[in-house]
Each structure stands twice: as C-alpha cells, then as structure tokens.
Design a protein around this motif. Structure first.
Motif, PDB file in Angstrom:
ATOM      1  N   ARG A 274       0.824  -1.213   0.000  1.00 42.75           N
ATOM      2  CA  ARG A 274       0.000   0.000   0.000  1.00 42.75           C
ATOM      3  C   ARG A 274       0.855   1.259   0.000  1.00 42.75           C
ATOM      4  O   ARG A 274       0.419   2.309  -0.471  1.00 42.75           O
ATOM      5  N   HIS A 275       2.065   1.177   0.546  1.00 44.66           N
ATOM      6  CA  HIS A 275       2.984   2.307   0.513  1.00 44.66           C
ATOM      7  C   HIS A 275       3.975   2.205  -0.648  1.00 44.66           C
ATOM      8  O   HIS A 275       4.726   3.148  -0.900  1.00 44.66           O
ATOM      9  N   ALA A 276       3.987   1.075  -1.332  1.00 44.79           N
ATOM     10  CA  ALA A 276       4.922   0.858  -2.435  1.00 44.79           C
ATOM     11  C   ALA A 276       4.205   0.067  -3.531  1.00 44.79           C
ATOM     12  O   ALA A 276       4.523  -1.098  -3.774  1.00 44.79           O
ATOM     13  N   PRO A 277       3.226   0.673  -4.196  1.00 46.98           N
ATOM     14  CA  PRO A 277       2.390  -0.061  -5.160  1.00 46.98           C
ATOM     15  C   PRO A 277       3.154  -0.671  -6.315  1.00 46.98           C
ATOM     16  O   PRO A 277       2.683  -1.643  -6.930  1.00 46.98           O
ATOM     17  N   TRP A 278       4.334  -0.129  -6.625  1.00 48.01           N
ATOM     18  CA  TRP A 278       5.134  -0.672  -7.711  1.00 48.01           C
ATOM     19  C   TRP A 278       5.674  -2.067  -7.402  1.00 48.01           C
ATOM     20  O   TRP A 278       6.195  -2.741  -8.286  1.00 48.01           O
ATOM     21  N   THR A 279       5.577  -2.516  -6.142  1.00 43.97           N
ATOM     22  CA  THR A 279       6.091  -3.832  -5.755  1.00 43.97           C
ATOM     23  C   THR A 279       5.045  -4.940  -5.891  1.00 43.97           C
ATOM     24  O   THR A 279       5.370  -6.110  -5.723  1.00 43.97           O
ATOM     25  N   LEU A 280       3.801  -4.585  -6.187  1.00 40.97           N
ATOM     26  CA  LEU A 280       2.720  -5.581  -6.212  1.00 40.97           C
ATOM     27  C   LEU A 280       2.991  -6.689  -7.216  1.00 40.97           C
ATOM     28  O   LEU A 280       2.777  -7.877  -6.921  1.00 40.97           O
ATOM     29  N   GLU A 281       3.451  -6.335  -8.396  1.00 43.97           N
ATOM     30  CA  GLU A 281       3.684  -7.349  -9.427  1.00 43.97           C
ATOM     31  C   GLU A 281       4.692  -8.391  -8.961  1.00 43.97           C
ATOM     32  O   GLU A 281       4.500  -9.599  -9.169  1.00 43.97           O
ATOM     33  N   GLU A 282       5.769  -7.944  -8.327  1.00 42.85           N
ATOM     34  CA  GLU A 282       6.791  -8.879  -7.849  1.00 42.85           C
ATOM     35  C   GLU A 282       6.244  -9.746  -6.721  1.00 42.85           C
ATOM     36  O   GLU A 282       6.512 -10.955  -6.664  1.00 42.85           O
ATOM     37  N   VAL A 283       5.465  -9.163  -5.819  1.00 39.17           N
ATOM     38  CA  VAL A 283       4.881  -9.940  -4.736  1.00 39.17           C
ATOM     39  C   VAL A 283       3.981 -11.038  -5.292  1.00 39.17           C
ATOM     40  O   VAL A 283       4.061 -12.203  -4.865  1.00 39.17           O
ATOM     41  N   GLN A 284       3.152 -10.710  -6.254  1.00 36.43           N
ATOM     42  CA  GLN A 284       2.242 -11.713  -6.818  1.00 36.43           C
ATOM     43  C   GLN A 284       3.002 -12.767  -7.621  1.00 36.43           C
ATOM     44  O   GLN A 284       2.604 -13.935  -7.660  1.00 36.43           O
ATOM     45  N   ARG A 285       4.106 -12.381  -8.250  1.00 40.58           N
ATOM     46  CA  ARG A 285       4.937 -13.351  -8.965  1.00 40.58           C
ATOM     47  C   ARG A 285       5.545 -14.352  -7.983  1.00 40.58           C
ATOM     48  O   ARG A 285       5.604 -15.563  -8.263  1.00 40.58           O
TER      49      ARG A 285
END
Length: 302
Positions: A274-285
C-alpha cells in the motif's frame, strides 16, 4: 533531498524532507542535498556534507523499539563487536521528530561490490556466541509475524490471502516437528548481503531492528534463502556455510524453515504494497511461484 517520487518509509518526499531538516537542526548536522539510500522499510538517508547516515523509522514504528535497538547497538559497541556504529551527536538517540524516531550512524564508504555471504559468517558466528543482554529483547517468532502481516494486507485478492494463510497453517504444524541443533541465543533476525557493510577489509553487521532471541538456524536459513532467491547461487552460500562451520541445509526440517522464512518475506512485502504499489507485481509473482512449489524461482530485490 535527492529522492524518487516513491514513498520512503511510509512518508512522502515532502514529509521526509521535513523530518530530515528537523533532525539535522536538532543534531547540528548539515542535511542539504542528502541522498535517499533505501526506503522500502525505514528511510535511510546519506548526508552529503557530513560523514553520517540518518535513519528515520518507518511511519508507525513504536519509539520503544528504536530505543531498544539503540541500547543494543551501544552494548555491541562496548564489546568491540563488528557493527555499524552509531554516530556521536549532540542529542539523545533516538531523536523523536514529529512522532518519528530518528537515529544517526557513522557513514562507512562502500565499494561497488556488496558484502559477500562468506563475509557474514565471522560476525554472525560471533553474534551467536554472545550472552543475551538484559534489554528486553523479543523472542523470534516467524509464524506470529506472518499472521500479523496477513491481517494488515489490503492489496491482494482474496484467493492469495487464503493461500498464504493456509501455508502458514501447514508450516506452523510442520515446525513443531523440527529439532534445532543449537540452543536459543542472540540472532540478528534478517542477516543478508544488504544488512552488512564493508569496513576495513572485513564486514560489519547493521540494521539491528530485527534483533531477537532465537535459534541460530533462523539466521543461517535467511542467508541461504537470499543466496538462492536473489541470484547469488549455491556456491555462494556453500562458502558461507564452510566459513560459519555448519550448513543449515543438512538440518532435518531445513525445507520447513526455508519455506517459513520465504513466507515471512512475501507477507512482509505484501503488507508494504500500500505504501509501495510498484512492488505488487513482484509480490504476486513470488506467490505464484510458491503455488507452483518452485523453490528456485529467482526473486527481484524490493
């Protein structure tokens, strides 16, 4: 301050600048033209005109936790332990600025190459032999930390949350059958290449926010996970294990420890999305790789 438009430590760039200027004024430091080094957890800023790194604790971090870290590092420094040193300033540390806990560290110039895993072995082995100081250090508890993160994740689809929660349940049961080879004592909690610094030809440990009482195997498996997941390779970890004196991969239950450590890393990063939305793709990967049981999937550093 030179920084990106991303939020660092849960603060906007303008908030971070305000906190840095307030801390610098109180400590008598020149904070002009500072550089943001890291911001995914805490905001870590290098001062250009002073040999100092300023660390602003992530938004919402209890002051008591930072105070405990300061007391612990001072204890290490008194023992001559290889740690990144607190910098002497004219204020008590941590300094609280508008609710944020700020600490000051002596800047150690770094070469281009990060600390190698084998360089972690000596200081980590030394840490694991130290007596436990009477500082109220917490018990290391990965499962509780995982469940705490799960309750705070607001950006993943329900099916991902269900999967992660089920994994926590499975691994918690498996952990009960793991027999650790060494007694509990001081552990760093998150030893890795980026939580150590070059210093005088050797390496010193830093980032002591995760210091705890636990089994040394948790530190060793963290090094192994980072070597395997972030592209360092098997040989890189093997050299660490040889220098440290034992190889956590030989422990019956290693697979359980590694999967718990990886689950904690994933859920911690998912909580911060939520504070770093650009990391969502990597987390889901990473989550998809866990679904597939892919223990060799390379991860990108967040």
């Amino acid at each position: 301050m030179t920084a990106s438009d991303r939020i660092a430590g849960g603060y906007s760039e303008s908030e971070l600048q305000y906190l840095l200027e307030g801390a610098g004024a109180a400590a008598g430091l020149d904070c002009r033209d500072a550089d943001l080094l890291r911001g995914h957890t805490n905001a870590v800023v290098r001062l250009r005109h002073e040999p100092v790194v300023v660390k602003i604790a992530r938004r919402g971090t209890p002051h008591q936790e930072v105070e405990r870290t300061v007391r612990f590092v001072r204890w290490l420094m008194e023992k001559g332990f290889p740690t990144a040193p607190l910098h002497p300033v004219a204020v008590e540390q941590p300094l609280v600025v508008d609710g944020a806990a700020v600490t000051f560290w002596t800047y150690l110039p770094q070469p281009a190459e990060p600390v190698a895993a084998v360089q972690l072995a000596r200081p980590l082995a030394a840490l694991h032999t130290l007596p436990v100081p009477d500082l109220g250090l917490p018990q290391h508890d990965n499962v509780t930390a995982i469940r705490r993160s799960l309750t705070s994740i607001a950006t993943l689809p329900p099916e991902d949350l269900v999967f992660l929660s089920e994994q926590a349940d499975i691994l918690e049961k498996e952990l009960k059958d793991v027999t650790f080879g060494r007694p509990m004592g001081l552990i760093q909690g998150d030893p890795q290449h980026r939580n150590a610094l070059h210093a005088g030809g050797d390496a010193v440990l830093c980032d002591w926010d995760t210091i705890a009482i636990g089994h040394p195997e948790w530190d060793c498996v963290t090094v192994e996970v980072h070597c395997r997941r972030f592209g360092y390779g098997v040989d890189h970890y093997t050299r660490f294990a040889e220098a440290y004196g034992s190889d956590v991969r030989s422990l019956r239950g290693y697979d359980t420890l590694a999967r718990i450590r990886e689950l904690r890393m994933v859920t911690t990063n998912a909580r911060k999305v939520r504070h770093a939305p650009w990391t969502l793709e990597e987390v889901q990967r990473r989550i998809e790789g866990m679904r597939q049981g892919d223990a060799e999937l390379p991860w990108s550093i967040l």
